[in-house]
Design an enzyme around this catalytic site. Sequence first.
Site, PDB file in Angstrom:
ATOM      1  N   ASP A 187       0.847  -1.191   0.000  1.00  0.00           N
ATOM      2  CA  ASP A 187       0.000   0.000   0.000  1.00  0.00           C
ATOM      3  C   ASP A 187       0.887   1.246   0.000  1.00  0.00           C
ATOM      4  OD1 ASP A 187      -1.934   1.907   0.261  1.00  0.00           O
ATOM      5  OD2 ASP A 187      -2.711   1.204   2.181  1.00  0.00           O
ATOM      6  N   HIS A 189      -0.457   4.247  -0.334  1.00  0.00           N
ATOM      7  CA  HIS A 189      -1.266   5.193   0.449  1.00  0.00           C
ATOM      8  C   HIS A 189      -1.312   6.580  -0.180  1.00  0.00           C
ATOM      9  CE1 HIS A 189      -3.150   5.928   4.528  1.00  0.00           C
ATOM     10  NE2 HIS A 189      -3.468   4.669   4.267  1.00  0.00           N
ATOM     11  N   GLU A 213      -1.022  -0.884  -4.367  1.00  0.00           N
ATOM     12  CA  GLU A 213      -2.257  -0.168  -4.040  1.00  0.00           C
ATOM     13  C   GLU A 213      -2.026   1.339  -3.924  1.00  0.00           C
ATOM     14  OE1 GLU A 213      -5.264   0.287  -0.207  1.00  0.00           O
ATOM     15  OE2 GLU A 213      -3.830  -1.370  -0.288  1.00  0.00           O
ATOM     16  N   GLU A 239     -10.286   3.103  -2.821  1.00  0.00           N
ATOM     17  CA  GLU A 239     -10.769   3.206  -1.453  1.00  0.00           C
ATOM     18  C   GLU A 239     -11.292   4.592  -1.112  1.00  0.00           C
ATOM     19  OE1 GLU A 239      -7.115   4.064   1.527  1.00  0.00           O
ATOM     20  OE2 GLU A 239      -6.975   2.161   0.470  1.00  0.00           O
ATOM     21  N   ASP A 262     -14.744   0.709  -1.006  1.00  0.00           N
ATOM     22  CA  ASP A 262     -15.044   0.841   0.422  1.00  0.00           C
ATOM     23  C   ASP A 262     -16.559   0.940   0.545  1.00  0.00           C
ATOM     24  OD1 ASP A 262     -15.563   1.821   3.057  1.00  0.00           O
ATOM     25  OD2 ASP A 262     -13.476   2.441   3.195  1.00  0.00           O
ATOM     26  N   HIS A 289     -11.786  -2.360   0.538  1.00  0.00           N
ATOM     27  CA  HIS A 289     -11.076  -1.608   1.571  1.00  0.00           C
ATOM     28  C   HIS A 289     -11.822  -1.775   2.890  1.00  0.00           C
ATOM     29  CE1 HIS A 289     -10.025   2.505   3.416  1.00  0.00           C
ATOM     30  NE2 HIS A 289      -8.875   1.856   3.331  1.00  0.00           N
TER      31      HIS A 289
END
Length: 379
Positions: A187, A189, A213, A239, A262, A289
């Site tokens: 991830d 982020h 990700e 997400e 999500d 997510h």
Amino acid sequence: MKISAVTPYAVGEDRNFFFVVIETDEGIHGIGEGGITWQEPAMGAAVHSLAPLLVGEDPFRTEHLWQVMFRSGFFPANRLGASAISAIDIALWDIKAKALGVPLYQLLGGRVRDRVVCYPHVKATETIALPDAARQAAEEGWKFIRLELPVVPGKGVLEPSAAVRGCVEDFAAVREAVGDDIEITVDVHTRLDPPEAIRLCRELEPFRPYFVEDPLRMENFDSFRKLSRHVHVPLAAGEQYATKWEFRQQIEEELIDYARIDVCIVGGITEALKVAGWCETHYIKLAPHNPLGPVSTAACLHLDLATSYFGVQELPRLPGNVLSDLFPVQVPYEAGHLLPPTQPGLGVEIDLNALSKYPAIDGGSCPRLRRADGSFTNW
């Protein structure tokens, strides 16, 4: 059956969580969860503004009520509004399944798998190195693990070049520790810009990541065009996306390989099902997510159980290990997998008498990162 009350709750444990309880005149209640952590007061205000549209309505009319909530203010709901709608929508589906006496996945097309494979967040600690933590997770039965782009410990500093080097080194060490039978995700982020993201993805290629990700910020969807042209690793994103419209470009142009829906932000079960079907037409698998609480985990589980084109489920908090007094009934888990609940609805129950044990964390805010020169960067 009619909706009689819609009530939001912000609660705290290691972080804040946001839930909505919907009551009906027949005594059946439903539970939902909203996904924008650190914005619980805003989500609560949105739920309060939507409640008059819902009281007195039939909770079975989920599609109709979704359209009413999303469009009734003339300006379409987005992000915070969609998170409030998500919590309400999940609670409505919980009510429907309870009223019909079946687990929720039965209303979504029925079960297509016997269990749902998940991944934890694997991190080094003061007492265990990252490769050893990954090896331990594999020994516990996890078939997937998730790593992340490293930050300078204790300083809140992220310099892209150093972070990329560190991430590649971490990934290589973990791959050697767990072998080829364990899938590894990483991830980013949203912490990198295209040049650094391209470099990271290219350098990770020999180690076969299951996906990378959120390699880029999400505001400019066109940036994924540039990224996807230059890399040969599977990409995952979504997400932060609210509603089907934000997924549109990346699905239709096939810029991602895994959709990080999500359920607590996208618009609940109602909207997640639409995005999932759209993804299937482009052979994009779901990897929902789920950094949240027991209701989010349950909602993801039912979606996963009823979705054919599924990859893996995020699960950093094991059922029963978070908010255990507030949610005495949570979905079943075993050795890296979530299992189908047998009770009607989502398979979670809330004990509102336990609310006093979990006061919301005052002043909680998203962690902040900076570059070495002091400028702000994404957490």
